[in-house]
Design an enzyme around this catalytic site. Sequence first.
Site, short mmCIF file in Angstrom:
data_model
loop_
_atom_site.label_atom_id
_atom_site.label_comp_id
_atom_site.label_asym_id
_atom_site.label_seq_id
_atom_site.Cartn_x
_atom_site.Cartn_y
_atom_site.Cartn_z
N ARG A 70 62.57 38.65 52.27
CA ARG A 70 62.01 39.45 51.19
C ARG A 70 60.72 40.08 51.72
O ARG A 70 59.75 39.37 51.98
CB ARG A 70 61.72 38.60 49.96
CG ARG A 70 61.09 39.38 48.79
CD ARG A 70 60.79 38.45 47.63
NE ARG A 70 60.07 39.11 46.56
CZ ARG A 70 60.62 39.69 45.51
NH1 ARG A 70 61.93 39.70 45.38
NH2 ARG A 70 59.89 40.25 44.58
N HIS A 111 67.48 46.24 46.73
CA HIS A 111 67.34 44.92 46.12
C HIS A 111 68.73 44.46 45.65
O HIS A 111 69.01 44.39 44.45
CB HIS A 111 66.37 45.00 44.93
CG HIS A 111 65.79 43.68 44.51
ND1 HIS A 111 66.21 42.48 45.04
CD2 HIS A 111 64.84 43.37 43.58
CE1 HIS A 111 65.52 41.49 44.48
NE2 HIS A 111 64.71 42.00 43.58
N GLN A 141 69.34 41.45 43.05
CA GLN A 141 68.93 41.74 41.68
C GLN A 141 70.02 42.51 40.93
O GLN A 141 70.37 42.18 39.80
CB GLN A 141 67.64 42.56 41.67
CG GLN A 141 67.20 43.03 40.29
CD GLN A 141 66.80 41.91 39.37
OE1 GLN A 141 65.92 41.12 39.70
NE2 GLN A 141 67.45 41.81 38.20
N ASP A 178 61.36 49.43 35.31
CA ASP A 178 60.67 48.59 36.29
C ASP A 178 59.18 48.96 36.21
O ASP A 178 58.81 49.97 35.60
CB ASP A 178 61.24 48.88 37.68
CG ASP A 178 60.78 47.89 38.75
OD1 ASP A 178 60.08 46.92 38.40
OD2 ASP A 178 61.11 48.10 39.93
N CYS A 215 63.91 44.14 35.68
CA CYS A 215 64.03 43.20 36.79
C CYS A 215 62.88 42.19 36.84
O CYS A 215 62.98 41.18 37.55
CB CYS A 215 64.14 43.95 38.12
SG CYS A 215 62.83 45.16 38.40
N ARG A 217 70.00 35.69 38.06
CA ARG A 217 69.57 35.78 39.47
C ARG A 217 70.00 34.54 40.23
O ARG A 217 70.47 34.62 41.36
CB ARG A 217 68.04 35.94 39.56
CG ARG A 217 67.46 37.24 39.08
CD ARG A 217 67.94 38.44 39.89
NE ARG A 217 67.77 38.27 41.32
CZ ARG A 217 66.60 38.33 41.98
NH1 ARG A 217 65.47 38.57 41.34
NH2 ARG A 217 66.56 38.18 43.30
#
Length: 316
Positions: free
Chosen positions: A113, A140, A143, A235, A276, A304
Amino acid sequence: MKAEKFKSPFKGRSLLNWIDWSKEEIRQILDWALLVKKQAHRGEVHSRFLGKTIALIFEKRSTRTRSSFETAFGEEGGHPVFMSTDDIQLGEKESVEDTARVLGRMFSAIEFRGFKQEHVELLAKYSGVPVINGLTDDFHPTQVLADIMTLYEVFGHLEGLTLCFCGDGRNNMARSLMLICSKFGINFSIFAPKELSPDEQIIKICEPFAKASGAKITISDKIDIVKGADCLYTDVWASMGEEALKEERTKLLTPFQVNKSLMELTGKKDAVFLHCLPAIKGQEVTADVFEGPQSKVWDQAENRKHTIKAIMLALI
């Protein structure tokens, strides 16, 4: 789905983004995610990662990604090892390639990450073990698998749904959602200022997938684009590493905030809100929407873990 009977055709493969994965392959992992969620809610205990290890490399802070990887791997009997940039030499005293070769000799898999997509690709190229992209500036993938899992749980199907992303149309979430929606026949729209429209490269990548699935991709700075949407998604306005742009982005993106009137403009009472996380309530989304009955953010956050467990089962 006991450990000795679980066979995956994806063993040894890496997940860097969803570009090279077919709809059927992604659907298989989604089905496994739905299964392991049911198993978790029934209180079943398995040991499918017993004797396995995973290196968790984090350049960027995280709540959901770190918690999901550590708990999902540990509960299955595996040993996750967290590594921040303070712990290893990634790209500093030691090249990414050399770090990859060392970790590949010691771990069953690697999660990364961080900032550069190039780094996760180098880890996959040189480590010799499965590598999972936990987030980069470009993509991502873990996600958005949780996102479509949440949509499937709410609506019972994916094909023909319409998801509208509101905000920064260039960021990793907008790009990744466009990609996975195109694969699954989910109509995807972006409600964003022209200055923050997605780049042509990701549109060109997604167009053939959308054509094959029947999905429509629409990009506009006009508010009417949200009409007919089954889901509004947003987001934070300034992604990690862009904090200096917060004031500028706030001015630019305030008209694209998800609020009660925008939800109503969808024309669908059963439209849902996704984020998210982490969210800054009062900026990209108002508190009444975030905390309201149309919000599915906590189901999305829980998913997740289940999708990441499914991904690890598939690859490891």
